[in-house]
Motif scaffolding. Sequence first.
Motif, mmCIF file in Angstrom:
data_model
loop_
_atom_site.group_PDB
_atom_site.id
_atom_site.type_symbol
_atom_site.label_atom_id
_atom_site.label_comp_id
_atom_site.label_asym_id
_atom_site.label_seq_id
_atom_site.Cartn_x
_atom_site.Cartn_y
_atom_site.Cartn_z
ATOM 1 N N UNK A 156 0.833 -1.185 0.000
ATOM 2 C CA UNK A 156 0.000 0.000 0.000
ATOM 3 C C UNK A 156 0.877 1.246 0.000
ATOM 4 N N UNK A 157 0.467 2.233 -0.771
ATOM 5 C CA UNK A 157 1.101 3.545 -0.702
ATOM 6 C C UNK A 157 0.083 4.496 -0.082
ATOM 7 N N UNK A 158 0.413 4.989 1.099
ATOM 8 C CA UNK A 158 -0.517 5.839 1.840
ATOM 9 C C UNK A 158 0.164 7.134 2.229
ATOM 10 N N UNK A 159 -0.640 8.108 2.609
ATOM 11 C CA UNK A 159 -0.116 9.325 3.205
ATOM 12 C C UNK A 159 -0.981 9.671 4.415
ATOM 13 N N UNK A 160 -0.404 10.430 5.348
ATOM 14 C CA UNK A 160 -1.163 10.732 6.557
ATOM 15 C C UNK A 160 -0.794 12.100 7.104
ATOM 16 N N UNK A 161 -1.686 12.590 7.967
ATOM 17 C CA UNK A 161 -1.439 13.781 8.765
ATOM 18 C C UNK A 161 -1.468 13.340 10.217
ATOM 19 N N UNK A 162 -0.406 13.613 10.955
ATOM 20 C CA UNK A 162 -0.290 13.185 12.352
ATOM 21 C C UNK A 162 -0.321 14.406 13.263
ATOM 22 N N UNK A 163 -1.206 14.374 14.253
ATOM 23 C CA UNK A 163 -1.242 15.375 15.315
ATOM 24 C C UNK A 163 -0.923 14.678 16.629
ATOM 25 N N UNK A 164 0.000 15.237 17.380
ATOM 26 C CA UNK A 164 0.418 14.633 18.651
ATOM 27 C C UNK A 164 -0.231 15.403 19.809
ATOM 28 N N UNK A 165 -1.119 14.768 20.572
ATOM 29 C CA UNK A 165 -1.722 15.452 21.719
ATOM 30 C C UNK A 165 -0.660 15.866 22.735
ATOM 31 N N UNK A 166 -0.896 16.982 23.390
ATOM 32 C CA UNK A 166 0.027 17.498 24.395
ATOM 33 C C UNK A 166 -0.669 18.555 25.218
ATOM 34 N N UNK A 167 0.108 19.358 25.930
ATOM 35 C CA UNK A 167 -0.501 20.376 26.798
ATOM 36 C C UNK A 167 -1.391 21.361 26.042
#
Length: 461
Positions: A316-327
């Motif tokens: 599979x060729x995929x792309x993503x947007x990652x958000x990292x929870x924090x303060x």
Amino acid sequence: MKPLRTLPLWLACAAQIALLTAPAVHAQGLRVSPAPSLPRAAAPADAGPRPADFIVAVVNSEPITNNEVRLRLLRYEQQLTQQGAALPPRAQLAREVVERLISERAQLHLARENGLRIDDLAVDQAEQTVARQNQVDVAELRRRLVADGLNVAQFREDLRNQLLLTRLRDRELEPRARVSEREIDEFLREQQAGRVDPALVELNLAHILVALPENATQIQLAQAQAKAQGLLARARAGEDFGKLARENSDAAGAASNSGLVGARTADRLPGLFVEAVRNLQPGGVSDIVRSAAGLHIVKLVERRQPGAQGLMVTQNRARHILLRPGPQLTEAQAVQRLADFKRRLQAGQADFAALAREHSQDGSSRTGGDLGWAGPGLFVPEFEDAINALAPGQLSDPIVSRFGVHLIQLVERRQAALGEREQREVARNLLRERKLDEAYATWAQEVRGRAFVELREPPLF
């Protein structure tokens, strides 16, 4: 009412943990099965009256009750029976269950001491995974759980505990399971020289079960044998094995999975099945073998060596947007923000690559979130499950992993031969999985040794 499929999740069964752990190993199904009714525990003849429930052990001030032990014991027996494995003596299995519960309690205590926590959104996602694997929605899953005598709130709490254990194990064990390039080179040289560990040979199996009650009569046994012999003859005559399994097998899920057990290494399959196909060529069908569950007919669909050249895999060729929870960003806010991105993308109001470059907190942001071509086992299970459920061009809902919250788009899918890079990744994953198993055993003993454990009454079952 159609029963929920395959292995039980209640009280942290091994299959559930396997799905929720292992960042770079094969994704596995997270499923739930109905709970059998609980038999009344009989006290020894010379014992006085005992309460319906009592404390078996205390771990760091947290009790383990007899009912917990009984319930877990029944689940393990059900799991072993479904897999066609021989059941150990019940007293021995009960001791192992108590020790497993003690180990889990000690690990949960350590996780909470270290400030680890699981948000409701992650539990929601795990619950949705259970429902999806059983081909129902969450409302129907809950209805069936209640009908089977299970408490939904307790079920969700058990999911939360397993996710918490997973997060702790990832953090504690990852540094102990690193694989060097030298180790990969040595592994591949051994494969090329023909020195293959039999436990690492991958078998893709299917089977048909003709169920037998635990105390089957001679008449019942004769009827089952006649049915199995007939099915075996039809399979060897060339009839479609999947169709025979769908229409005749008593195994859980056979109607939907055509009897396929799936591709697994030999050490992760019931020994009975491995032995049954030992001398078969791919496409061959075994003789009838008997287990505690009944009579089995096993077909060897495929046998392949680890890292074998020429093996075709789905990439599979995929792309993503990652958000990292924090303060500054809670997990709920991250999910909401990515859900808004998805709405804008579906409405044609935004470009995925541009959003990824601007917002994604991952190294892939430079390339618009593009992750390149990847074969099975390269992503964490929840990420890989989401990709596998998509058609090219589709967007996932926001999903939570231990890295953060992702919005995923599947760009392309293809069948490709396993190249040199992919062979090295397969080797890396196999070696890493082996190291994780070894590291977990040592680490679990360390955690258990640091806990305060008080054994009280022996369990009744």
